[in-house]
Motif scaffolding. Sequence first.
Motif, PDB file in Angstrom:
ATOM      1  N   ASN B 239       6.630  -9.245  -3.466  1.00 38.17           N
ATOM      2  CA  ASN B 239       5.699  -9.640  -2.382  1.00 38.17           C
ATOM      3  C   ASN B 239       4.525  -8.828  -2.909  1.00 38.17           C
ATOM      4  O   ASN B 239       4.363  -8.156  -3.800  1.00 38.17           O
ATOM      5  CB  ASN B 239       6.280  -8.975  -1.091  1.00 38.17           C
ATOM      6  N   SER B 240       3.289  -8.969  -1.910  1.00 42.86           N
ATOM      7  CA  SER B 240       2.051  -8.192  -2.333  1.00 42.86           C
ATOM      8  C   SER B 240       2.291  -6.735  -2.115  1.00 42.86           C
ATOM      9  O   SER B 240       1.488  -5.969  -2.924  1.00 42.86           O
ATOM     10  CB  SER B 240       1.102  -8.635  -1.393  1.00 42.86           C
ATOM     11  N   ARG B 241       3.141  -6.255  -1.447  1.00 45.56           N
ATOM     12  CA  ARG B 241       3.277  -4.749  -1.403  1.00 45.56           C
ATOM     13  C   ARG B 241       3.649  -4.388  -2.669  1.00 45.56           C
ATOM     14  O   ARG B 241       3.203  -3.369  -3.387  1.00 45.56           O
ATOM     15  CB  ARG B 241       4.137  -4.421  -0.245  1.00 45.56           C
ATOM     16  N   PHE B 242       4.738  -5.134  -3.203  1.00 44.71           N
ATOM     17  CA  PHE B 242       5.165  -4.726  -4.474  1.00 44.71           C
ATOM     18  C   PHE B 242       4.196  -4.718  -5.529  1.00 44.71           C
ATOM     19  O   PHE B 242       3.953  -3.936  -6.450  1.00 44.71           O
ATOM     20  CB  PHE B 242       6.481  -5.722  -4.913  1.00 44.71           C
ATOM     21  N   LEU B 243       3.309  -5.901  -5.655  1.00 41.49           N
ATOM     22  CA  LEU B 243       2.219  -5.979  -6.500  1.00 41.49           C
ATOM     23  C   LEU B 243       1.278  -5.043  -6.715  1.00 41.49           C
ATOM     24  O   LEU B 243       0.678  -4.774  -7.508  1.00 41.49           O
ATOM     25  CB  LEU B 243       1.798  -7.495  -6.286  1.00 41.49           C
ATOM     26  N   ILE B 244       1.055  -4.628  -5.480  1.00 40.35           N
ATOM     27  CA  ILE B 244      -0.046  -3.537  -5.206  1.00 40.35           C
ATOM     28  C   ILE B 244       0.704  -2.139  -5.514  1.00 40.35           C
ATOM     29  O   ILE B 244      -0.154  -1.458  -6.489  1.00 40.35           O
ATOM     30  CB  ILE B 244      -0.624  -3.284  -3.822  1.00 40.35           C
ATOM     31  N   LEU B 245       1.640  -1.782  -5.197  1.00 37.93           N
ATOM     32  CA  LEU B 245       2.045  -0.331  -5.467  1.00 37.93           C
ATOM     33  C   LEU B 245       2.895  -0.339  -6.877  1.00 37.93           C
ATOM     34  O   LEU B 245       3.091   0.818  -7.607  1.00 37.93           O
ATOM     35  CB  LEU B 245       3.172  -0.036  -4.404  1.00 37.93           C
ATOM     36  N   LYS B 246       3.632  -1.297  -7.083  1.00 32.26           N
ATOM     37  CA  LYS B 246       4.399  -1.282  -8.569  1.00 32.26           C
ATOM     38  C   LYS B 246       3.761  -1.795  -9.820  1.00 32.26           C
ATOM     39  O   LYS B 246       4.324  -1.628 -10.901  1.00 32.26           O
ATOM     40  CB  LYS B 246       5.710  -1.922  -8.193  1.00 32.26           C
ATOM     41  N   VAL B 247       2.490  -2.763  -9.378  1.00 34.07           N
ATOM     42  CA  VAL B 247       2.229  -3.420 -10.729  1.00 34.07           C
ATOM     43  C   VAL B 247       0.676  -2.885 -10.677  1.00 34.07           C
ATOM     44  O   VAL B 247       0.239  -2.235 -11.741  1.00 34.07           O
ATOM     45  CB  VAL B 247       2.025  -4.772 -10.499  1.00 34.07           C
ATOM     46  N   ALA B 248      -0.256  -3.169  -9.798  1.00 31.65           N
ATOM     47  CA  ALA B 248      -1.616  -2.798  -9.587  1.00 31.65           C
ATOM     48  C   ALA B 248      -1.799  -1.106  -9.865  1.00 31.65           C
ATOM     49  O   ALA B 248      -2.520  -0.925 -10.904  1.00 31.65           O
ATOM     50  CB  ALA B 248      -2.440  -3.304  -8.489  1.00 31.65           C
ATOM     51  N   LEU B 249      -1.165  -0.426  -9.195  1.00 31.44           N
ATOM     52  CA  LEU B 249      -1.291   0.976  -9.111  1.00 31.44           C
ATOM     53  C   LEU B 249      -1.105   1.816 -10.396  1.00 31.44           C
ATOM     54  O   LEU B 249      -1.821   2.590 -10.975  1.00 31.44           O
ATOM     55  CB  LEU B 249      -0.553   1.640  -7.969  1.00 31.44           C
ATOM     56  N   PRO B 250       0.135   1.482 -10.900  1.00 32.24           N
ATOM     57  CA  PRO B 250       0.476   2.095 -12.144  1.00 32.24           C
ATOM     58  C   PRO B 250      -0.213   1.475 -13.369  1.00 32.24           C
ATOM     59  O   PRO B 250      -0.623   2.359 -14.324  1.00 32.24           O
ATOM     60  CB  PRO B 250       1.965   1.714 -12.665  1.00 32.24           C
TER      61      PRO B 250
END
Lengths: 263, 334
Positions: B239-250
């Motif tokens: 979901n977008s939360r995962f995309l932000i915290l686990k993909v975009a941020l790292p």
Amino acid sequence: MVGSTASNPAVADGLAVSVQGLSHSFALGDQHLPVLDHVDLDLRPGNFVAILGPSGCGKSTLLRLAAGLERPAAGRITADGRTINDPDPERVLVFQDPTLYPWRTVRANVGLGLEARGLLRTQRHRIDEALQLVGLEGFKEAYPHQLSGGMAQRASLARALVNDPRLLLLDEPLGKLDSLTRLSMQSELVRLWQEKGFTALLVTHDVEEAIFMAERIVVMSPRPARILDEIVNDLPYPRHRGDERMHGLRRRALALLGLDASW
Amino acid sequence: MAIAHGERARAPLAPASIKAAAGYSLPTFAAVIWFALGAVTFGWPQAQAWPYTLAFALGATGLGLLVLLSALLAQFWPPLAQRVRTGTPWIALLGGLFLLWEILTAKLALLPVPFFQPPQSLLEVFLEDYQRLGESVLRSVWLLARGYLIGAVAGVVLGMAMGWSPKVNYWSHPILRFIGPLPATAWLPLAFFIFPTSASASVFLIALATGFPVAILTWSGVASVSSAYYDIARTLGANSRFLILKVALPAAMPHIFVGLFMGLGASFAVLVVAEMMGVKAGLGWYLQWAQGWAAYNNMYAGLLVMALMCSGLVALLFRLRDRLLAWQKGLVRW
């Protein structure tokens, strides 16, 4: 195809996919660039179908639409009768580049789907199973930059398989590997498909690869892609590259692609 | 094969002999310099009586003994040997510079006195004014920490939002482009007027100086994340939360750290100016105060402590980066 169905006992696991009147185009400024033109295609559960066509003809777009990453301009794709609108972990795409996350170890990369769906705690053991399946159990803690091209692509395959996909969409997954690795990975992919029973849709521009691996080879025209013809390869698995019956199929495929003058 | 064996057998010998030579001669040389510093300081009569001359002479001699002792212990404890080998040339050089300084000031009185004082007067400051210096350090660190952390968090959040949402980007980008290049210190008079206390105004200014580079670099980091990374995660059920915290941020983390380093440098500048202009505490204030009393030795001591503080904080940030970005080690030259 009777022979292959017999060699594929887990066939019920695969998705039935139906592509109906599918057309798609890209916006280029104020122009529309058509990439797919009225494509119809049916995959029975557990089928292995290859799409063969010149590069840039829109084959990959078909896979992105089937994965639900984009929505088609016209027509639709259904999975078990339901229209595909969004991505779903039962339909997994394997890209030409492994696209592993460089900041994650192989283990964490493979566990991506489980983690995204909140299954990591209960189903962690499946990571090890998937790594074993692709022969990477010794590289769990390695980072992607420490892997060779073939190993990285195996890891990305494990990342897909850990989710037990019912449809595996393969977008030239072996295109960037050296030719020896490519040959061994072709056999390995076929073995995994037979073991797991998913439906497989492989996009490639390698005639030999398509004929060696798939039960049906759909040949597409240059852009906008239309289906020119379909070649059925009902040779039983495991297949042999030297099999004389493959020659005829190759020649037919090349003829459809307009390359038979070189035969 | 035999040759290879022979080479392998001989290979450790060469470094060992170098080690032995370095183990004796260089530390001995360094110790002699520090002994000389002690002897010159104590024995050479001075034009003017400086306090703590004896203490400084004893300290220099003690350091020389310490160098000899650690060289001796290094023979038995290899980890120390490595440190001795890398550190000794610098210790020798420092001893030489102190010797030169001592001779030019205390002994020959060649340099004008209130501005240039001998090393023992620096020692005097540390021994007599350590309370005020220590409190200044704590106050500076506390002020800096509040401002920097607020600025870093706000910068990362804003940068992520800009990278993620075109709407946020549309409205924030021109503002950042327009206001960002303005040095944070330019806001000082206004901030001291608007905020209830000079400390809160300084926290705001430090946060501003930190937040701007962090936001810009976080945004550019997120914007440069390959779309294939998102496609992969989406097909696997993210979901977008995962995309932000686990993909975009790292994925943006290497960029974010560049911003954090730039922000840290900017925050030092704002800290010192704010402490000189209004806060009346901290190392910046200490420098100002020392200048007011023409206490130049206090000023040098304050500068030295400030250099230690700043480089210590930068080293701390490097430590954090090494932990979080360990995966980059094989990809990028550090």
